[in-house]
Design a protein around this motif. Structure first.
Motif, short mmCIF file in Angstrom:
data_model
loop_
_atom_site.label_atom_id
_atom_site.label_comp_id
_atom_site.label_asym_id
_atom_site.label_seq_id
_atom_site.Cartn_x
_atom_site.Cartn_y
_atom_site.Cartn_z
N VAL A 135 22.44 75.49 40.19
CA VAL A 135 21.91 74.53 41.16
C VAL A 135 22.83 74.43 42.37
N VAL A 136 24.12 74.56 42.14
CA VAL A 136 25.07 74.53 43.24
C VAL A 136 24.78 75.70 44.19
N ILE A 137 24.52 76.86 43.59
CA ILE A 137 24.20 78.04 44.41
C ILE A 137 22.88 77.86 45.15
N ARG A 138 21.88 77.33 44.44
CA ARG A 138 20.59 77.15 45.11
C ARG A 138 20.70 76.18 46.27
N ARG A 139 21.50 75.13 46.08
CA ARG A 139 21.67 74.17 47.18
C ARG A 139 22.31 74.84 48.40
N LEU A 140 23.36 75.61 48.14
CA LEU A 140 24.05 76.26 49.26
C LEU A 140 23.15 77.30 49.92
N LEU A 141 22.48 78.13 49.10
CA LEU A 141 21.62 79.16 49.67
C LEU A 141 20.44 78.54 50.41
N GLY A 142 20.03 77.35 49.97
CA GLY A 142 18.97 76.65 50.70
C GLY A 142 19.40 76.34 52.12
N GLU A 143 20.67 75.97 52.28
CA GLU A 143 21.16 75.69 53.63
C GLU A 143 21.26 76.98 54.44
N LEU A 144 21.64 78.07 53.77
CA LEU A 144 21.72 79.35 54.47
C LEU A 144 20.32 79.84 54.85
N ARG A 145 19.33 79.49 54.04
CA ARG A 145 17.97 79.89 54.39
C ARG A 145 17.50 79.14 55.62
N ARG A 146 17.81 77.85 55.68
CA ARG A 146 17.43 77.07 56.86
C ARG A 146 18.08 77.65 58.12
N ALA A 147 19.24 78.29 57.94
CA ALA A 147 19.93 78.89 59.09
C ALA A 147 19.45 80.32 59.34
N GLY A 148 18.50 80.78 58.51
CA GLY A 148 17.95 82.12 58.74
C GLY A 148 18.81 83.26 58.24
N LEU A 149 19.71 82.99 57.32
CA LEU A 149 20.59 84.06 56.83
C LEU A 149 20.05 84.71 55.56
N VAL A 150 19.32 83.96 54.75
CA VAL A 150 18.75 84.54 53.53
C VAL A 150 17.29 84.11 53.40
N GLY B 170 13.86 85.28 43.49
CA GLY B 170 15.29 85.37 43.77
C GLY B 170 15.57 85.35 45.25
N TRP B 171 16.79 85.77 45.57
CA TRP B 171 17.26 85.66 46.95
C TRP B 171 17.57 87.04 47.53
N SER B 172 17.28 87.17 48.82
CA SER B 172 17.63 88.42 49.52
C SER B 172 18.16 88.07 50.91
N LEU B 173 18.86 89.01 51.50
CA LEU B 173 19.42 88.79 52.84
C LEU B 173 18.31 88.84 53.88
N ALA B 174 18.39 87.97 54.87
CA ALA B 174 17.40 87.99 55.95
C ALA B 174 17.89 88.89 57.09
N ARG B 175 19.21 89.18 57.08
CA ARG B 175 19.78 90.04 58.11
C ARG B 175 20.84 90.92 57.47
N GLU B 176 21.27 91.92 58.20
CA GLU B 176 22.34 92.77 57.73
C GLU B 176 23.64 91.96 57.62
N LEU B 177 24.47 92.29 56.64
CA LEU B 177 25.76 91.62 56.51
C LEU B 177 26.59 91.78 57.79
N GLY B 178 26.44 92.92 58.43
CA GLY B 178 27.23 93.19 59.64
C GLY B 178 26.84 92.31 60.82
N SER B 179 25.67 91.70 60.74
CA SER B 179 25.23 90.85 61.86
C SER B 179 25.43 89.36 61.57
#
Lengths: 144, 144
Positions: free
Chosen positions: A42-57, A66-75
């Motif tokens: 749940v800790v991970i889902r909470r954090l990744l939820g914030e990253l999703r709102r920022a368009g990162l995953v 599950g979860w996947s990257l929305a952009r390349e790690l390099g960007s």
DNA sequence: CACAGTCGTAACAGAGAAGGTTGCAATAGC
DNA sequence: GCTATTGCAACCTTCTCTGTTACGACTGTG
């Protein structure tokens, strides 16, 4: 300052997903990431939820979800992650308004505000210099 | 990050003492400073105690007791104050050891450690650029 | 269409930090 | 001796972070 581990865990999760995808997998589950980070899914889902709102995953639901990257790690930079998981300022002002009848009480907040803004700008600049690709490279470069 | 106000209050106290001394007074009391900062004298004494341990201020006890600067404001930087009142690192690692059997879990801490050290070094450098003399000048420069 | 696996999210508990408050011993000038 | 102030311990409240449980929502598979 009572520093927290949110930026660290978020970077861990992103590096994990990135590496997992390079190994040919489509999505990573919060369960897998939590096992690697030794914490609760749940800790991970909470954090990744914030990253999703920022368009990162991105997340997928249902079976095979599950979860996947929305952009390349390099960007993606640590600044992107930081801004996604740390809303507030680095330094706080007084909890109560200082004495406005005192010269120092009157001028201290604008003075410190200006100073803090410059410092936080520099911090942001430093965070922006590190991509998640850099992080993953450093992770894999650990000896043994 | 749950930022605290310790650096702000410490800078406030130092600027207050410095200005007060320039007005011809020998020592400032925690009571006076607390009134300006709108907080409790014990909070001020606790903070100034840490600044004393760092060699930034001196205290005198008994009647006519109080606090005075141990050095010129121009020779003190926000870094001196920061190091006196903020012991820990800016970013924390995982609260529990990550899975050492996982590549990412194994390499993440050394990787982030190195990155964080560079960032904190930059932060320190920025803090060192601002003297308490600068702070007092900015305080007095506040309009009206 | 039922099932199973996973996310999304609320709710709560525990730990720790920060700040506020009270109380009192120690100190030192008068 | 009296008094003003520091030094410091003790306690409380509030807040944030983290961990945990629980359960509804969603969706691919058989």
């Amino acid at each position: 300052m009572s520093a927290n581990s949110r930026l660290t865990i978020a970077a861990h999760a992103l590096a994990w997903i990135g590496l997992y995808q390079r190994q040919g997998h489509e999505v990573a589950t919060s369960e897998q990431i939590a096992t690697s980070a030794n914490t609760n899914p749940v800790v991970i889902r909470r954090l990744l939820g914030e990253l999703r709102r920022a368009g990162l995953v991105e997340s997928r639901r249902g079976v095979g979800a599950g979860w996947s990257l929305a952009r390349e790690l390099g960007s993606m930079t640590l600044l992107d992650v930081y801004e996604a998981v740390e809303p507030g300022p680095l330094f706080a002002m007084h909890r109560t308004t200082p004495d406005q009848g005192c010269v120092v009480g009157y001028g201290i907040q604008p003075a410190m505000q200006g100073i803090y803004e410059g410092i936080e700008e520099t911090l942001r600049h430093e965070l922006a210099r590190v991509t998640l690709e850099n992080v993953l490279r450093d992770v894999l470069a650990a000896p043994r």
